[in-house]
Structure formats: structure tokens, C-alpha cells
Design a protein around this motif. Sequence first.
Motif, PDB file in Angstrom:
ATOM      1  N   GLY A 197       0.852  -1.667   0.161  1.00 48.80           N
ATOM      2  CA  GLY A 197      -0.252  -0.127   0.668  1.00 48.80           C
ATOM      3  C   GLY A 197       0.914   1.488  -0.216  1.00 48.80           C
ATOM      4  N   ILE A 198       2.028   0.999  -0.033  1.00 53.68           N
ATOM      5  CA  ILE A 198       3.181   2.799  -0.799  1.00 53.68           C
ATOM      6  C   ILE A 198       3.161   2.835  -2.118  1.00 53.68           C
ATOM      7  CG2 ILE A 198       5.177   3.901   0.093  1.00 53.68           C
ATOM      8  CD1 ILE A 198       4.521   2.426   2.982  1.00 53.68           C
ATOM      9  N   ASN A 199       3.279   4.160  -2.415  1.00 55.36           N
ATOM     10  CA  ASN A 199       3.639   4.320  -3.719  1.00 55.36           C
ATOM     11  C   ASN A 199       4.028   5.974  -3.382  1.00 55.36           C
ATOM     12  OD1 ASN A 199       3.855   3.835  -6.162  1.00 55.36           O
ATOM     13  ND2 ASN A 199       2.031   3.642  -6.495  1.00 55.36           N
ATOM     14  N   GLU A 212       8.545  -4.469  -2.542  1.00 58.05           N
ATOM     15  CA  GLU A 212       9.384  -3.423  -2.362  1.00 58.05           C
ATOM     16  C   GLU A 212      10.821  -2.798  -3.104  1.00 58.05           C
ATOM     17  OE1 GLU A 212      10.890  -2.506   2.153  1.00 58.05           O
ATOM     18  OE2 GLU A 212      11.369  -4.926   1.973  1.00 58.05           O
ATOM     19  N   PHE A 213      10.503  -1.530  -3.468  1.00 60.71           N
ATOM     20  CA  PHE A 213      11.165  -1.217  -3.758  1.00 60.71           C
ATOM     21  C   PHE A 213      11.895   0.692  -2.719  1.00 60.71           C
ATOM     22  CE2 PHE A 213      13.191   2.697  -6.247  1.00 60.71           C
ATOM     23  CZ  PHE A 213      13.641   2.571  -7.215  1.00 60.71           C
ATOM     24  N   LEU A 232       5.362  12.304  -3.467  1.00 65.21           N
ATOM     25  CA  LEU A 232       4.405  12.993  -2.665  1.00 65.21           C
ATOM     26  C   LEU A 232       4.689  11.793  -2.654  1.00 65.21           C
ATOM     27  CD1 LEU A 232       1.705  14.707  -3.501  1.00 65.21           C
ATOM     28  CD2 LEU A 232       3.543  15.320  -1.540  1.00 65.21           C
ATOM     29  N   GLU A 233       4.876  11.015  -1.323  1.00 68.48           N
ATOM     30  CA  GLU A 233       4.500   9.219  -0.875  1.00 68.48           C
ATOM     31  C   GLU A 233       3.347   8.897   0.248  1.00 68.48           C
ATOM     32  OE1 GLU A 233       8.198   6.482   1.331  1.00 68.48           O
ATOM     33  OE2 GLU A 233       6.313   7.365   2.744  1.00 68.48           O
ATOM     34  N   MET A 234       2.892   8.155  -0.945  1.00 79.35           N
ATOM     35  CA  MET A 234       1.104   7.643  -0.449  1.00 79.35           C
ATOM     36  C   MET A 234       0.543   6.684   0.413  1.00 79.35           C
ATOM     37  SD  MET A 234      -0.457   9.811  -3.179  1.00 79.35           S
ATOM     38  CE  MET A 234      -0.170  10.850  -4.409  1.00 79.35           C
ATOM     39  N   ILE A 290      -1.121   8.323   5.836  1.00 80.61           N
ATOM     40  CA  ILE A 290      -0.656   8.544   5.536  1.00 80.61           C
ATOM     41  C   ILE A 290       0.152   9.453   4.309  1.00 80.61           C
ATOM     42  CG2 ILE A 290       2.135   9.381   6.288  1.00 80.61           C
ATOM     43  CD1 ILE A 290       1.688   6.639   8.338  1.00 80.61           C
ATOM     44  N   PHE A 291      -0.113  11.209   4.380  1.00 85.56           N
ATOM     45  CA  PHE A 291       0.318  11.620   2.488  1.00 85.56           C
ATOM     46  C   PHE A 291       1.973  12.710   3.130  1.00 85.56           C
ATOM     47  CE2 PHE A 291      -2.293  13.977   0.505  1.00 85.56           C
ATOM     48  CZ  PHE A 291      -1.232  13.819  -1.415  1.00 85.56           C
TER      49      PHE A 291
END
Length: 615
Positions: free
Chosen positions: A516-518, A576-577, A596-598, A604-605
Motif C-alpha cells: 500500500g505505499i507508493n 518493495e522498492f 509525494l509518498e502515499m 499517511i501523506f
Amino acid sequence: MSPKISGHWKPRILAVMLAALVLGLGPSAAAQSRDDFSYWDGNRDLTCSEALNRDEGLRLPAYKDNRDGTGIIYECLKRQRSSDTDNDDIACDSSSNPKGYIPKTRTEDPQPTGCPPDAETWRGLKVCAERSRDGYDRDDYGSRYKSLEDDIIAAMPATMKKNGQVYTPYSCILFDITPAGTAATDIEHIVALAEAHDSGIADYRRRDIASDLDNLTIADPTVNRSAKRDRDAAEWMPDRHGAWFAARVIAVKQEYELSVDPAERDALERLLGGDEAELNCVGAVSVPGAPSLSARGGNGTVILRWNPPANDGGAAVLSYDVRYRESGASWGSWMEVEGGTTARSTTIKGLTNGTSYEFQVRAVYADGGGPPATTESTPMPSLHFAHFANGEQRGVTITSEIVLMNVENSKIYPVVLFYNQMGEQIDAGRVVDLMEGLMITADGGVAPAMGLKGLGEITIPTNGRGALVIGSANVFSDGRIGGLLRFIVPSLGVAGVGASEPVNDAIFPARWMKDGINTGVAIRNLSPERTTVTCDLMRGGQVVEPKDVPLDGDGHSSQFITEVFADTFTNTEMTEFVGSVRCRAPEGSMFTGVALEMDFNHRIFTTLPIVPVNQ
């Protein structure tokens, strides 16, 4: 069109309102009765009561006057008494004079400011240096002349008309005459109003010179708005009818007791010795017009954009010449920027912030160059926001807030412009609701209606309505300004992003996790020309995947790293990367960016730093 009124005057709503106000006020103990004053209609005096019932009595210009130096502004009506021919003013309702009138009679004609008594005289005009432009206010001259275009055209000789069309005196360009008697031309002041101010116009004659038919003609809009503007004969000369133009300037300046400076005197003398003292465009070969030109200042730069001349004189435009100089510099100080360019925009760099510059663009034809379009702009520090979003997508409403902060002690006048991904400007009224204190500007931006006071701040939110619009935003200001942009996404929260610095080569951290992180990245091209930015997905300083990102002029691109570098993130067992992304523009090009990391699972923004790479 309203029926003609003798003397070229037409009823004015403002004058009607003011006359009604005057007539509705009763006299006070300290003031004279309203019928102690009369209105001169050109033949006889009219009482206020008669004026109320006659259009002629309402053809009286209204203006503001700080008559006693107290700073109290009175709304006034000017009229003339047949008995003394002096212009007296009647002040109407005001906070200090709630029901009375204050007569003011001119005792002597003011002399042009700045001319000593022993100044040289040329053709009945004093010759001396122009006075300062300080104190000039365009509103002091009124706007009645805007209703006189049909009168101007009607007064032009038959040698300036052809088959229902009318020629412009300065360039012999033909325009259609509408059934209402007007044309798609500008009403042009032969002696510009700012020039009249500089030459010593008396306060009580400002409105007269603005609406005097002897000082009015018609002009191609590009000539009026770009080439001539407020210039005198030393700074601008018409392509046609130079002797006629000079004679009109001299006659108007004589009538209003204006001065000429030495350079203007010499230029007028040369024009008087030329041809075309009478207006005659019949049989003339149409002269090409000037391009339409606009300028926008940035941090040490000015971006010029132009469109081809509305009239090309029947010849094809081969290219454009571009040049610039500091405003007010001598005519020999032009710097050539582009010679023979076929583009319709260019960015001029290396300019000094806070210094006003003059720019010219002219079309080049097979037999030479056409008249130039001229404009001025002042480079100032500006704010670049590489990404903004507004609207709804998949049931989620996204909005942005731009926070502006004046970092100076004096008032500044910032304006925010929005652009879509193709680099096209978005009308600010589409994405911003006009809350109290905001206004939409003439160029489609949004701005504080009264400016931004010293050390003040303002927040400009978007409205969240309609389909999702994404792009970029620029803030232009006449003074130093700071700010940030907040992204508001209900499913993630709020993230604030400072203004983006222009870069040619930059790097930022990037992270992706399957759960869920991009990382999203937005890039905005600062050049009006199309370009390609090369971005490398990197890990441990090594390139994992390169990708070219094409950008339109002023264009914008925003994507997740999984979309930009699809080959790396598609059909892989990677979960993951953690690495970075480096983006580089071609030499001489600049861009701005935001990353931006989301974290969608934990809502978390996070704003990520974009750091210039030291070459």
C-alpha cells in the motif's frame, strides 16, 4: 445605439445618479441652495429643477476631488455659468458635508508644471522637461470617450472610407463599420492621457481632453495597446499621415496649454515637414499590422508570447524578430534576442529582478519587417507549484489550498494562474469560488481584490467541484512573496508543499511497497517550447530503468513511479522498492517538480524533498 445628442454628448448613468442625488438633497444652514447654482447647456443657464427634466442638464461629467487637502473625497458635478465662463464645481453628499454644496471658483489658469517662466516657446508651446508620472490616475479622466466611436467615424472624410469600411489613420488598415456606426477598432487618444499629465494638464481640464473629438481617432488595437500606448512623437511615429498626426498633437497641446520636451519638439518638426498632412487612404496598399504580444515576468526571466498580425497586408509572415531593452533606455540600446524565429513564444533570461524592460516583436515578410508590437514587463521572484488538483474522481473529492505570504512591509499585488497538463491556462473562476476579498483578474487569474498588505497572508482554496482537474499553478507578484500549497485528500489527509525551485537536474527519494505505499511525482515544464525530461529509477546509485517524459510547452505530467517505470514494477515478484528518481532536462531547459509518498493503509501523506544535483 442611443440617438445622437448635439455636441456629441450622450446621457450617462453616473451623471444621472449624481444629479438625482444633488436634487434630492436639501440645503443646510451653512450651504447655498441648490438653485443658487445653474447648469450651462450651451445656450442658456438651467436651474437644477430644469436639468432634472432635460437630458442636456445631465451631460455633466462626474469626478472626484480632494478639494481642501483633508483627504475627504467629494463626488462632484462640473458645470459652467454663462455669466462668468469659469468652471465651478459643486460637491454633493459627503461625510463632512451631509446636505450642502461647496462652490469652488477657479481664479486663474494653472500653468504647466515644470516649465520656468523664461522657457523656450515653439509654435506657441512651452519647451521643457516632462514632469514626473507620479500622481497620474487614469480614472481622473473619465470614460465618456468610450461612447464616441461613431462620432469619430462620422467625422472622418470620405477619403478614409470604402464600401462600408473605414481606414485607420495611423496605418490605413480597413475595418468594417457596423450598423451601429462602430468598428472593431480602439478609440485612440492622439495625445495620450498619461502624456497629457506629463505635459502639465490642468486638473480641471482632464476630462475635457479625454473626450475632445480633436484628440480622438481610431486605431488598430495592436497599435493602440502595444505600439503607441502612452508614447509621444519622440518615442513613436505613425506609419501613415505623420504630418496630420503632428498637426493634431500641436493643436491639442496648444488648446490645453501643454508643454513639449525637446525630443518631442524635434520629432514633431520632422513630421510636419513630411507628406500626408490630410487624411487619405483610398487606393492605399494595406500596411501589415503588428503581432498581438503579451509578457509575463518571472524570477529573472520574462516569457513572451505572440500571435500573428490580424492584418498581414496580403503577405505571408516568414518569421519574427524579437528584441528588448530596459524601459526608458535610448533607442540605440536594443538587444536582439531572436532573429528569424518561426516560434510564437520565447523566454528571455538573465534579467534583473525589479527592473522594468520593454520588449518588441515584429513580423518579417519577403519585402521587410512590419511594425513592432511593444509591451513592458518586470521580472520578479515568482512561486511555482508543480502540481495542484481539484475536483472529483471515483467518488473522491480532492482540493488544493494556496497560501500566500507577503514578506515585505509594503502592500504587494500577487496573482495566481492555473494551468492544465497541456500547459493551457485554466480560467481561475472554474476552480476557485470568489469568497470575500478575492477577484478574477483580466488575464484569468485570481488575486486579492485589494492587494496583500505588508507582512499579510491569504489562503485561496479551490472549490472541489466538477471532474478532476490536475495541472500546475504559478504565482506572479510585484514584490517578494512566499507560500505553500496544501493537498487535501479525504482518504489520506492533508499534505503541505512549498513552492518548487526551478531545476535542470534533480533527485528525490522513492519508495514502493506492495501492501500500500507508493510515490507520486509531478513535473512542470518551465519553457513555452515542448521538451523531454529524462527520469531514471535508481537504487544504490545505479540506474534500474530510464524513461523519457515528454512535456508540452508549460506542460505538466503527474504519475506514480509504478506507472512511469512500468517495466520494473510489472510482472515481478518484488514486494518493495527503496531508491530514488533522478530527472534531467535538456541543456538550457528548466522544470519544477514535487514528489509525494502515499501510505494508503495508514493514511499517511508525506512531502518528499526534490534536491538539485550538483554537476
